[in-house]
Design a protein around this motif. Sequence first.
Motif, PDB file in Angstrom:
ATOM      1  N   UNK A 456       0.860  -1.186   0.000  1.00  0.00           N
ATOM      2  CA  UNK A 456       0.000   0.000   0.000  1.00  0.00           C
ATOM      3  C   UNK A 456       0.894   1.233   0.000  1.00  0.00           C
ATOM      4  N   UNK A 457       0.972   1.875  -1.157  1.00  0.00           N
ATOM      5  CA  UNK A 457       1.852   3.022  -1.332  1.00  0.00           C
ATOM      6  C   UNK A 457       1.003   4.278  -1.545  1.00  0.00           C
ATOM      7  N   UNK A 458       1.077   5.204  -0.581  1.00  0.00           N
ATOM      8  CA  UNK A 458       0.275   6.413  -0.690  1.00  0.00           C
ATOM      9  C   UNK A 458      -1.209   6.133  -0.756  1.00  0.00           C
ATOM     10  N   UNK A 459      -1.643   5.048  -0.112  1.00  0.00           N
ATOM     11  CA  UNK A 459      -3.056   4.685  -0.104  1.00  0.00           C
ATOM     12  C   UNK A 459      -3.488   3.852  -1.292  1.00  0.00           C
ATOM     13  N   UNK A 483       8.603  -7.092  -2.179  1.00  0.00           N
ATOM     14  CA  UNK A 483       7.927  -6.898  -0.890  1.00  0.00           C
ATOM     15  C   UNK A 483       7.863  -5.404  -0.583  1.00  0.00           C
ATOM     16  N   UNK A 484       7.127  -5.076   0.457  1.00  0.00           N
ATOM     17  CA  UNK A 484       7.009  -3.686   0.875  1.00  0.00           C
ATOM     18  C   UNK A 484       8.215  -3.281   1.717  1.00  0.00           C
ATOM     19  N   UNK A 485       8.705  -2.074   1.448  1.00  0.00           N
ATOM     20  CA  UNK A 485       9.751  -1.488   2.269  1.00  0.00           C
ATOM     21  C   UNK A 485       9.214  -0.171   2.838  1.00  0.00           C
ATOM     22  N   UNK A 486       9.500   0.126   4.082  1.00  0.00           N
ATOM     23  CA  UNK A 486       9.037   1.399   4.638  1.00  0.00           C
ATOM     24  C   UNK A 486       9.505   2.563   3.770  1.00  0.00           C
ATOM     25  N   UNK A 487       8.651   3.584   3.640  1.00  0.00           N
ATOM     26  CA  UNK A 487       8.962   4.732   2.795  1.00  0.00           C
ATOM     27  C   UNK A 487       8.537   6.005   3.527  1.00  0.00           C
ATOM     28  N   UNK A 488       9.476   6.952   3.668  1.00  0.00           N
ATOM     29  CA  UNK A 488       9.186   8.171   4.428  1.00  0.00           C
ATOM     30  C   UNK A 488       8.058   8.989   3.814  1.00  0.00           C
ATOM     31  N   UNK A 490       5.751   7.757   1.147  1.00  0.00           N
ATOM     32  CA  UNK A 490       4.567   7.002   0.722  1.00  0.00           C
ATOM     33  C   UNK A 490       4.157   5.911   1.704  1.00  0.00           C
ATOM     34  N   UNK A 491       4.788   5.831   2.816  1.00  0.00           N
ATOM     35  CA  UNK A 491       4.519   4.826   3.859  1.00  0.00           C
ATOM     36  C   UNK A 491       5.115   3.467   3.479  1.00  0.00           C
ATOM     37  N   UNK A 492       4.819   3.010   2.263  1.00  0.00           N
ATOM     38  CA  UNK A 492       5.425   1.788   1.733  1.00  0.00           C
ATOM     39  C   UNK A 492       5.746   1.992   0.263  1.00  0.00           C
ATOM     40  N   UNK A 523       7.077  -0.153 -18.226  1.00  0.00           N
ATOM     41  CA  UNK A 523       5.986  -1.114 -18.311  1.00  0.00           C
ATOM     42  C   UNK A 523       4.968  -1.025 -17.165  1.00  0.00           C
ATOM     43  N   UNK A 524       5.253  -0.197 -16.158  1.00  0.00           N
ATOM     44  CA  UNK A 524       4.399  -0.132 -14.978  1.00  0.00           C
ATOM     45  C   UNK A 524       4.066   1.316 -14.636  1.00  0.00           C
ATOM     46  N   UNK A 525       2.964   1.518 -13.880  1.00  0.00           N
ATOM     47  CA  UNK A 525       2.699   2.851 -13.347  1.00  0.00           C
ATOM     48  C   UNK A 525       3.891   3.292 -12.495  1.00  0.00           C
ATOM     49  N   UNK A 526       4.153   4.570 -12.450  1.00  0.00           N
ATOM     50  CA  UNK A 526       5.338   5.083 -11.764  1.00  0.00           C
ATOM     51  C   UNK A 526       5.435   4.636 -10.323  1.00  0.00           C
ATOM     52  N   UNK A 527       4.303   4.633  -9.601  1.00  0.00           N
ATOM     53  CA  UNK A 527       4.366   4.290  -8.180  1.00  0.00           C
ATOM     54  C   UNK A 527       4.534   2.788  -7.946  1.00  0.00           C
ATOM     55  N   UNK A 528       4.407   1.978  -9.012  1.00  0.00           N
ATOM     56  CA  UNK A 528       4.618   0.535  -8.893  1.00  0.00           C
ATOM     57  C   UNK A 528       6.102   0.170  -9.061  1.00  0.00           C
TER      58      UNK A 528
END
Length: 567
Positions: A456-459, A483-488, A490-492, A523-528
């Motif tokens: 879940x990145x930025x909701x 996997x998800x990594x903590x992000x200052x 985007x949260x993840x 090939x992917x949305x930027x936030x992916x």
Amino acid sequence: MTWRDIDELPKIPANYTALTPLWFLERAATVHPARKSLIHGFIEYTWRQTYDRCRRLASALADRSIGPGSTVAIIAPNTPAMYEAHFGVPMSGAVLNCVNIRLNAPTIAFLLGHSQAAVVMVDQEFFTLAEEALKLMEEKAGPGFKPPLLIVMADEICGSESLHRALAKGAMEYENFLESGNPEYEWKPPADEWQSIALGYTSGTTASPKGVVLHHRGAYLMALSSPIIWGMGEGAVYLWTLPMFHCNGWCFTWSLAALCGTSICLRQVTAKGVYSAIAKYKVTHFCAAPVVLNTIVNAPPEDTILPLPHTVHVMTAGSTPSPSVLFAMNQKGFRVAHTYGLSESYGPSTICAWKPEWDSLPSETQARLKARQGVRCVGLEKVDVIDCHTGKPVPADGKTIGEIVFRGNVVMKGYLKNPKANEETFAGGWFHSGDLAVKHPDSYIEIRGRSKDIIISGGENISSVEVENVLYNHPAVLEASVVARPDEQWQESPCAFVTVKSGYEKEDEKRLGEDIMRFCREKLPAYWVPKSVVFGPLPKTATGKIQKQILRAKAKEMGPVPRRSKL
């Protein structure tokens, strides 16, 4: 008589018996007594011999008061003894617990104690592991500890040192144990097909493993269902690349007897071993996790035999295969069937059933379609994708994510000694898988990840599986897990763990990582797009599943991605 009178007629021995896969072995020995049942190196058995050996095992157990209410654990790779245990143990009335050979001693000690194993059968290669586990059990129990009967299986491949040590410790040698049994032992089917036949433990990644209890009815149905949906015919030659300890070999241990086929046992699985067995034994079928398929398609030329001498059918499950791996397998001549299931559903319970109209589609499109988890197998009554909050089916739009749920005869009885987990997993009259998926307009389901694998990145939700599929198309990527990594900010955010192909090991990791991110950006949305790429071998379970819980912990240890990081 009216129909009501007929419907109320009692069940009698002439027209009713409990369903059990044990009858398959008796039939195989009767119909094809001289046909090869098992081949393991220089060891070869016929179906008549296997039936006799299994009855000896059942008899020897029964003579020692091992039967209904008892658990027999076995710690072994794919060997004849492991196969024989799938019939001999339940023939005595006891429950078979196949133990993952890659577990550590403390975990095995927990399993043996939790299941109250009365007998431990162990391959000599793993005797030290079993010995350590039993020592831990004794230390915990204290005075009065009654150790289980220990039986050790010898194998010339392992030498004799560990066998001699086991015998010196009081263990019985397996062949001698069989000699004490009666090959004419008159075993009986269970009085009730709901009787437990096998116990298997989940991976226990976040807590103590849960014991999955299976019954004779489900084992019978799954043993027949899988060959039907796979098109696996009588006399198949099956290569044991899948561990028999995993979901009882997806119930193919019993299927092979139903088909009067031949099992080719492999102690260790390598690409070279797979290709060699195909050539030597004319293997027609094998099952494997996607990681094994990846090894096969990326094997060096000296380890392969191409073109294949004949068509080889492959069933894959365990984790979601990437379309690129499926495409590569098809190009090499393998015919891959993609299935999906869990330990709690006796193994594969859905299949991406192939449709003739897809034959004319481009190969890449076919691979993408084949990567879906598909529709329910013949032996399962119901599978659906439901909204996690309302419990109602999600629309078949290929977009709305929900949880995969099962209902039917090939769903476990429940978890051993765990009423709380049973209540949760069977809530609402369904078995809840914990896997998240979408349902396409043609009713085929497609996994988007485990509930804990959704990033879940930025909701916004990101499917780790879809990012991994893109990564596998990069020319340098051999294996990938996201996997998800903590992000200052985007949260993840996605973190990619990557193993590179041969020839890329000496590449500059920073440059290669940037190239992989640039590839994904196209090939992917930027936030992916993964904000970090970590190189190295990926941790796996015994069945080839990548252990994401370990990777999640590593990503957390890395700390959050700084706020100013750019995509």
